[in-house]
Design a protein around this motif. Structure first.
Motif, mmCIF file in Angstrom:
data_model
loop_
_atom_site.group_PDB
_atom_site.id
_atom_site.type_symbol
_atom_site.label_atom_id
_atom_site.label_comp_id
_atom_site.label_asym_id
_atom_site.label_seq_id
_atom_site.Cartn_x
_atom_site.Cartn_y
_atom_site.Cartn_z
ATOM 1 N N MET A 188 0.865 -1.144 0.000
ATOM 2 C CA MET A 188 0.000 0.000 0.000
ATOM 3 C C MET A 188 0.920 1.217 0.000
ATOM 4 O O MET A 188 1.896 1.166 0.713
ATOM 5 N N PRO A 189 0.780 2.201 -0.694
ATOM 6 C CA PRO A 189 -0.465 2.821 -1.140
ATOM 7 C C PRO A 189 -0.849 2.475 -2.568
ATOM 8 O O PRO A 189 -0.019 2.132 -3.395
ATOM 9 N N ARG A 201 8.745 7.211 -4.723
ATOM 10 C CA ARG A 201 9.874 7.505 -3.822
ATOM 11 C C ARG A 201 9.474 8.494 -2.733
ATOM 12 O O ARG A 201 9.893 8.380 -1.582
ATOM 13 N N LEU A 202 8.652 9.461 -3.099
ATOM 14 C CA LEU A 202 8.174 10.434 -2.119
ATOM 15 C C LEU A 202 7.315 9.745 -1.063
ATOM 16 O O LEU A 202 7.423 10.062 0.129
ATOM 17 N N ALA A 203 6.465 8.811 -1.465
ATOM 18 C CA ALA A 203 5.635 8.071 -0.507
ATOM 19 C C ALA A 203 6.499 7.273 0.461
ATOM 20 O O ALA A 203 6.216 7.222 1.661
ATOM 21 N N VAL A 204 7.554 6.677 -0.042
ATOM 22 C CA VAL A 204 8.483 5.942 0.822
ATOM 23 C C VAL A 204 9.098 6.885 1.851
ATOM 24 O O VAL A 204 9.163 6.583 3.039
ATOM 25 N N LYS A 205 9.503 8.052 1.388
ATOM 26 C CA LYS A 205 10.185 9.021 2.254
ATOM 27 C C LYS A 205 9.242 9.670 3.273
ATOM 28 O O LYS A 205 9.619 9.847 4.428
ATOM 29 N N GLN A 210 6.426 1.012 1.877
ATOM 30 C CA GLN A 210 7.417 0.089 1.339
ATOM 31 C C GLN A 210 7.479 0.280 -0.179
ATOM 32 O O GLN A 210 6.431 0.365 -0.830
ATOM 33 N N PRO A 211 8.682 0.344 -0.759
ATOM 34 C CA PRO A 211 8.789 0.617 -2.197
ATOM 35 C C PRO A 211 7.942 -0.309 -3.062
ATOM 36 O O PRO A 211 7.245 0.139 -3.970
ATOM 37 N N PHE A 252 -4.357 9.203 -3.248
ATOM 38 C CA PHE A 252 -3.695 8.131 -2.515
ATOM 39 C C PHE A 252 -4.726 7.403 -1.667
ATOM 40 O O PHE A 252 -5.515 8.036 -0.975
ATOM 41 N N GLN A 253 -4.684 6.081 -1.701
ATOM 42 C CA GLN A 253 -5.441 5.238 -0.778
ATOM 43 C C GLN A 253 -4.382 4.558 0.077
ATOM 44 O O GLN A 253 -3.553 3.805 -0.434
ATOM 45 N N ILE A 254 -4.394 4.860 1.373
ATOM 46 C CA ILE A 254 -3.359 4.341 2.272
ATOM 47 C C ILE A 254 -4.002 3.740 3.508
ATOM 48 O O ILE A 254 -5.131 4.067 3.871
#
Length: 121
Positions: free
Chosen positions: A1-2, A27-31, A36-37, A66-68
């Motif tokens: 996810m996301p 990459r921004l979501a990971v940061k 998780q990538p 985004f769905q997280i």
């Protein structure tokens, strides 16, 4: 996810590299939200029609959703939204005279009901 959806006006298709933008968003979501990538999945959808107000001028839109899973702080979500808007500004160049509307929305999904599968072909 996301799960990440990028809806964009079809007229923008030749103005940006979807793969490069998708990788930058992942990459921004990971940061920013500790995703998780391999869990970041970004889908691009071109939309033929987009009308603003009276429809006077050439307009285009990019809307990222985004769905997280729940648990991220409001600050982390805000940082993700602001970061995505900055990436859109970096990656997308509409035609001269075109107004570009950009927006980001982040939604928590219901962890109890969400299901997914992966199948090899």
């Amino acid at each position: 996810m996301p799960q990440i959806s990028v809806d964009y006006s079809a007229g923008l298709a030749g103005t940006f590299d979807r793969r490069a933008l998708g990788l930058a968003i992942n990459r921004l979501a990971v940061k920013t939200i500790a995703a998780q990538p391999e869990a970041c999945k970004t889908l691009f959808r071109a939309n033929d029609d987009f009308v603003v107000g009276e429809g006077d001028g050439p307009d285009a839109q990019v809307f990222v959703e985004f769905q997280i899973f729940p648990g991220r702080t409001p600050e982390a979500k805000a940082a993700l939204s602001e970061g995505v808007l900055a990436l859109l500004a970096e990656h997308i160049s509409p035609a001269p005279g075109t107004r570009l509307f950009t927006a980001v929305n982040i939604e928590d999904i219901d962890r109890e009901s969400y299901r997914s599968t992966t199948a090899a072909g």
